[in-house]
Design an enzyme around this catalytic site. Structure first.
Site, mmCIF file in Angstrom:
data_model
loop_
_atom_site.group_PDB
_atom_site.id
_atom_site.type_symbol
_atom_site.label_atom_id
_atom_site.label_comp_id
_atom_site.label_asym_id
_atom_site.label_seq_id
_atom_site.Cartn_x
_atom_site.Cartn_y
_atom_site.Cartn_z
ATOM 1 N N GLU A 1 0.795 -1.227 0.000
ATOM 2 C CA GLU A 1 0.000 0.000 0.000
ATOM 3 C C GLU A 1 0.826 1.276 0.000
ATOM 4 O O GLU A 1 0.796 2.073 0.932
ATOM 5 C CB GLU A 1 -0.989 -0.011 1.174
ATOM 6 N N ASP B 1 -0.607 -1.290 -4.797
ATOM 7 C CA ASP B 1 -0.730 -2.503 -3.972
ATOM 8 C C ASP B 1 0.574 -2.935 -3.298
ATOM 9 O O ASP B 1 0.628 -3.088 -2.085
ATOM 10 C CB ASP B 1 -1.233 -3.672 -4.827
ATOM 11 N N GLU C 1 0.885 -4.269 -9.279
ATOM 12 C CA GLU C 1 -0.518 -4.548 -8.979
ATOM 13 C C GLU C 1 -0.886 -5.911 -9.555
ATOM 14 O O GLU C 1 -0.642 -6.198 -10.725
ATOM 15 C CB GLU C 1 -1.439 -3.478 -9.582
ATOM 16 N N PHE C 2 -1.445 -6.736 -8.719
ATOM 17 C CA PHE C 2 -1.955 -8.046 -9.123
ATOM 18 C C PHE C 2 -3.436 -7.805 -9.388
ATOM 19 O O PHE C 2 -4.199 -7.527 -8.468
ATOM 20 C CB PHE C 2 -1.758 -9.032 -7.974
ATOM 21 N N GLU C 3 -3.822 -7.890 -10.634
ATOM 22 C CA GLU C 3 -5.167 -7.472 -11.012
ATOM 23 C C GLU C 3 -6.184 -8.600 -10.831
ATOM 24 O O GLU C 3 -6.043 -9.664 -11.418
ATOM 25 C CB GLU C 3 -5.142 -6.990 -12.460
#
Lengths: 189, 189
Positions: B44, B60, B77-79
């Site tokens: 974050e 993320d 970012e892991f979508e």
């Protein structure tokens, strides 16, 4: 073009008696109808780049402005989804310009003060604003619009399919198709 | 970095007995946990440009790679949302690089063959692929991943909050916070 767009959403009074009270799709539909009927725009313009790859839907409304021996092709999306959906609309228009299929992209969004009274999580102009710079080197216009007046005594705008009727839409290839009422999904509409 | 990322999602066997059978958030959570614990990434990371404008959430996962007297800041970012959500993730990383807050952006997405067995409408690598060119002049890596094996007899991955427990996450500012299980919303997660 821009005075005319402004005219379409003029004299717009919204019921502001409650947060998230009003639907947004009927506003979009009214705008698209006006663009088609009065200003000769077309609906659902597919981008070749996306058609070839069999990915993604068409641009919502489209017009070819002709004059001075050249054509300016404009794609417009009236954004009524959540903020993610607004990113997708922006990227789709950017892609069209990248591939010389459009000369100008336009996104219409409610401003925050208006979206407060529209369906929950509908994105607003201010929310997308930090990202406008991603379109910096591309001819792009972001339009935020508000109601002209707020009045708690006017009828609220229905949400989803309520109050919408089937109507015909005019497509670039000359086809007139009957469009069912919009259904409204958050995040993917 | 990339061999390591590959290792995290190795030996991954998925139940392929039914379309949309498996959840996707637990896969993401496992990946983030591994990045934090084993590879010293942080969770974050807020972008200043978004914090200033009070718009949008953090990146993320984030790591600062140091060496040769310089720092390479990577956002990942892991979508796990729908295609609109993938556009937003991409644009957020592009914005971070535009503002010299990141030197590299990475998006991890399931490939179509895998997403078929994951929660309905989870976006896939192929779906975003026509848009990769919008990141053409920016250091950006799009990673599509698949399962190593499919086996209808293994346990399915639970959807939403099922099977997830509260856990602590490690943030860049040194704070350790207790993260509630992810809830999974289409379109905005």
């Amino acid at each position: 073009m821009f005075f005319r767009l402004a005219k379409i959403i003029k004299n717009f009074t919204l019921n502001n008696s409650k947060k998230n009270l009003n639907g947004v799709v009927p506003i979009k539909d009214q705008c698209y109808k006006e663009l088609e009927i009065t200003y000769d725009w077309y609906r659902e313009k597919p981008l070749n780049i996306l058609t070839q790859k069999k990915k993604g839907g068409p641009i919502d409304v489209y017009k070819e402005f002709k004059g001075d021996g050249r054509v300016v092709r404009v794609g417009l999306e009236f954004e009524t989804g959540n903020i993610s959906s607004a990113h997708r609309s922006m990227n789709k228009l950017l892609l069209g310009m990248n591939h010389q299929e459009l000369e100008l992209g336009v996104i219409l969004m409610p401003v925050y003060a208006l979206s407060y009274y529209l369906t929950d999580r509908v994105s607003n102009y201010e929310e997308l604003e930090p990202y406008f710079e991603l379109a910096e080197y591309t001819p792009f216009i972001f339009i935020g619009f508000n109601a002209n007046q707020f009045d708690p005594s006017v009828e609220a705008i229905p949400k989803g399919k309520d109050g919408m009727s089937k109507r015909s839409i005019k497509k670039m290839d000359g086809k007139i198709i009957i469009k069912p009422p919009h259904s409204f999904h958050h995040g993917d509409n």
